[in-house]
Motif scaffolding. Sequence first.
Motif, PDB file in Angstrom:
ATOM      1  N   MET A 114       0.841  -1.183   0.000  1.00 20.27           N
ATOM      2  CA  MET A 114       0.000   0.000   0.000  1.00 20.27           C
ATOM      3  C   MET A 114       0.881   1.238   0.000  1.00 20.27           C
ATOM      4  SD  MET A 114      -3.154   1.160   2.397  1.00 20.27           S
ATOM      5  CE  MET A 114      -3.470   2.888   2.733  1.00 20.27           C
ATOM      6  N   GLU A 115       0.600   2.157  -0.926  1.00 23.16           N
ATOM      7  CA  GLU A 115       1.299   3.441  -0.960  1.00 23.16           C
ATOM      8  C   GLU A 115       0.554   4.371  -0.012  1.00 23.16           C
ATOM      9  OE1 GLU A 115       2.950   6.696  -0.991  1.00 23.16           O
ATOM     10  OE2 GLU A 115       1.114   6.976  -2.176  1.00 23.16           O
ATOM     11  N   GLU A 116       1.263   4.820   1.017  1.00 24.44           N
ATOM     12  CA  GLU A 116       0.576   5.459   2.132  1.00 24.44           C
ATOM     13  C   GLU A 116       0.185   6.904   1.860  1.00 24.44           C
ATOM     14  OE1 GLU A 116       3.115   4.575   5.499  1.00 24.44           O
ATOM     15  OE2 GLU A 116       1.978   2.712   5.839  1.00 24.44           O
ATOM     16  N   LYS A 117       0.925   7.627   1.043  1.00 27.59           N
ATOM     17  CA  LYS A 117       0.587   9.026   0.784  1.00 27.59           C
ATOM     18  C   LYS A 117      -0.722   9.143   0.009  1.00 27.59           C
ATOM     19  CE  LYS A 117       2.524  13.338  -1.003  1.00 27.59           C
ATOM     20  NZ  LYS A 117       3.691  13.983  -1.662  1.00 27.59           N
ATOM     21  N   THR A 118      -0.885   8.331  -1.019  1.00 20.30           N
ATOM     22  CA  THR A 118      -2.109   8.373  -1.831  1.00 20.30           C
ATOM     23  C   THR A 118      -3.156   7.373  -1.347  1.00 20.30           C
ATOM     24  OG1 THR A 118      -1.219   6.734  -3.386  1.00 20.30           O
ATOM     25  CG2 THR A 118      -0.798   9.061  -3.878  1.00 20.30           C
ATOM     26  N   ARG A 119      -2.800   6.540  -0.346  1.00 21.40           N
ATOM     27  CA  ARG A 119      -3.679   5.494   0.179  1.00 21.40           C
ATOM     28  C   ARG A 119      -4.135   4.568  -0.955  1.00 21.40           C
ATOM     29  NH1 ARG A 119      -3.397   6.699   5.023  1.00 21.40           N
ATOM     30  NH2 ARG A 119      -4.317   4.704   5.582  1.00 21.40           N
ATOM     31  N   THR A 120      -3.155   4.164  -1.760  1.00 25.83           N
ATOM     32  CA  THR A 120      -3.424   3.252  -2.874  1.00 25.83           C
ATOM     33  C   THR A 120      -2.981   1.849  -2.501  1.00 25.83           C
ATOM     34  OG1 THR A 120      -3.156   4.998  -4.528  1.00 25.83           O
ATOM     35  CG2 THR A 120      -2.904   2.739  -5.291  1.00 25.83           C
ATOM     36  N   ILE A 160      -8.452  -9.909   5.510  1.00 23.67           N
ATOM     37  CA  ILE A 160      -9.110  -8.796   4.824  1.00 23.67           C
ATOM     38  C   ILE A 160      -9.289  -7.619   5.773  1.00 23.67           C
ATOM     39  CG2 ILE A 160     -11.232  -8.045   3.678  1.00 23.67           C
ATOM     40  CD1 ILE A 160     -11.488 -10.840   2.493  1.00 23.67           C
ATOM     41  N   GLU A 161      -9.616  -7.893   7.015  1.00 25.42           N
ATOM     42  CA  GLU A 161      -9.782  -6.815   7.995  1.00 25.42           C
ATOM     43  C   GLU A 161      -8.465  -6.081   8.217  1.00 25.42           C
ATOM     44  OE1 GLU A 161     -11.204  -4.055  10.418  1.00 25.42           O
ATOM     45  OE2 GLU A 161     -12.443  -5.466   9.274  1.00 25.42           O
ATOM     46  N   LYS A 162      -7.355  -6.793   8.175  1.00 28.34           N
ATOM     47  CA  LYS A 162      -6.051  -6.130   8.313  1.00 28.34           C
ATOM     48  C   LYS A 162      -5.852  -5.115   7.188  1.00 28.34           C
ATOM     49  CE  LYS A 162      -2.250  -8.520   7.445  1.00 28.34           C
ATOM     50  NZ  LYS A 162      -1.068  -9.412   7.624  1.00 28.34           N
ATOM     51  N   LEU A 163      -6.246  -5.478   5.969  1.00 29.96           N
ATOM     52  CA  LEU A 163      -6.150  -4.547   4.850  1.00 29.96           C
ATOM     53  C   LEU A 163      -7.145  -3.399   5.012  1.00 29.96           C
ATOM     54  CD1 LEU A 163      -5.916  -7.098   1.879  1.00 29.96           C
ATOM     55  CD2 LEU A 163      -4.027  -5.914   3.024  1.00 29.96           C
ATOM     56  N   ALA A 164      -8.356  -3.711   5.451  1.00 31.03           N
ATOM     57  CA  ALA A 164      -9.382  -2.682   5.620  1.00 31.03           C
ATOM     58  C   ALA A 164      -8.960  -1.646   6.657  1.00 31.03           C
ATOM     59  CB  ALA A 164     -10.714  -3.321   6.021  1.00 31.03           C
ATOM     60  N   ALA A 165      -8.260  -2.087   7.701  1.00 29.56           N
ATOM     61  CA  ALA A 165      -7.846  -1.176   8.768  1.00 29.56           C
ATOM     62  C   ALA A 165      -6.862  -0.119   8.269  1.00 29.56           C
ATOM     63  CB  ALA A 165      -7.230  -1.967   9.911  1.00 29.56           C
ATOM     64  N   ALA A 166      -6.221  -0.373   7.121  1.00 33.07           N
ATOM     65  CA  ALA A 166      -5.301   0.608   6.537  1.00 33.07           C
ATOM     66  C   ALA A 166      -6.044   1.712   5.799  1.00 33.07           C
ATOM     67  CB  ALA A 166      -4.328  -0.089   5.598  1.00 33.07           C
ATOM     68  N   ARG A 167      -7.346   1.583   5.617  1.00 36.14           N
ATOM     69  CA  ARG A 167      -8.235   2.589   5.017  1.00 36.14           C
ATOM     70  C   ARG A 167      -7.768   3.040   3.622  1.00 36.14           C
ATOM     71  NH1 ARG A 167      -7.931   7.045   7.216  1.00 36.14           N
ATOM     72  NH2 ARG A 167      -6.136   6.706   8.591  1.00 36.14           N
ATOM     73  N   PRO A 168      -7.624   2.109   2.699  1.00 34.01           N
ATOM     74  CA  PRO A 168      -7.252   2.519   1.329  1.00 34.01           C
ATOM     75  C   PRO A 168      -8.363   3.326   0.676  1.00 34.01           C
ATOM     76  CG  PRO A 168      -7.880   0.204   1.366  1.00 34.01           C
ATOM     77  CD  PRO A 168      -7.837   0.654   2.799  1.00 34.01           C
ATOM     78  N   GLU A 169      -7.960   4.199  -0.237  1.00 38.55           N
ATOM     79  CA  GLU A 169      -8.914   5.027  -0.974  1.00 38.55           C
ATOM     80  C   GLU A 169      -8.903   4.737  -2.477  1.00 38.55           C
ATOM     81  OE1 GLU A 169      -7.926   9.040   0.038  1.00 38.55           O
ATOM     82  OE2 GLU A 169      -8.459   8.775   2.163  1.00 38.55           O
TER      83      GLU A 169
END
Length: 243
Positions: A155-161, A207-216
């Motif tokens: 996951m790219e954290e600046k763009t939440r990708t 999946i919840e671990k990924l969801a907790a990162a709040r991707p956009e």
Amino acid sequence: MTVTNRQSGTNVHEIADGIYRINTPVEFPNGGGGFSFNQYLILDDEPLLFHTGPRKIFALVREAVASIMPVERLRHVGFSHVEADECGSLNEWLAVAPQATPLCGNIAAMTSVGDLADRAPRALADGESLVIGRKTLRWFDAPHLPHGWECGYLMEEKTRTLLCGDLFTQPGSDRPPITESDVLGPSEGFRKAIDYYAHASNTRALIEKLAAARPETMACMHGSAWRGDGAKLLRDLADAVSP
């Protein structure tokens, strides 16, 4: 969207700041329908390509990357798991980008990539970050989600990708580069026809671990990239695939 090869239809589109979707549409023989292969190029001080594409489309992907930057600038070649469309042309990329290093999880490095790659991989642990300039990427181990013991995501954290690989595979060869419309419905229809999910006992927790990162933005490997509330989309996926 810029078409970089008119014969194949390979095209490039910036889906987030400095993140480019490289898409090659294909048609299966005998009326099998359309499909697509996506790679994602992240521009920064140390450019990163996620997914190599199958070896047979290497020339098309290289041409697309070259339309954005010199291919020899590439520093990282990452992928989710060991499969032809994920890393089939890995060694071809290492040959044209002499400073590039394979990037994967620890399990992939141990079981496959340390042997099959022409250069030693950079292995990331679960939760480990990689700074490539202005952008920072974080690795998530996700064994068997949807398949492959070595599976994981960046996951790219600046763009939440979230570079989400096969999680939302959509059929068809003419989907838009990025959408805010439903992608779970088409991907679930495709999955149910040829179920490629491992359905591990901890699928929902992963999946919840990924969801907790709040991707956009979800950078899907097949079909459109998607923009919106990624946490909700992932939790809807968990509901769909979990018992």
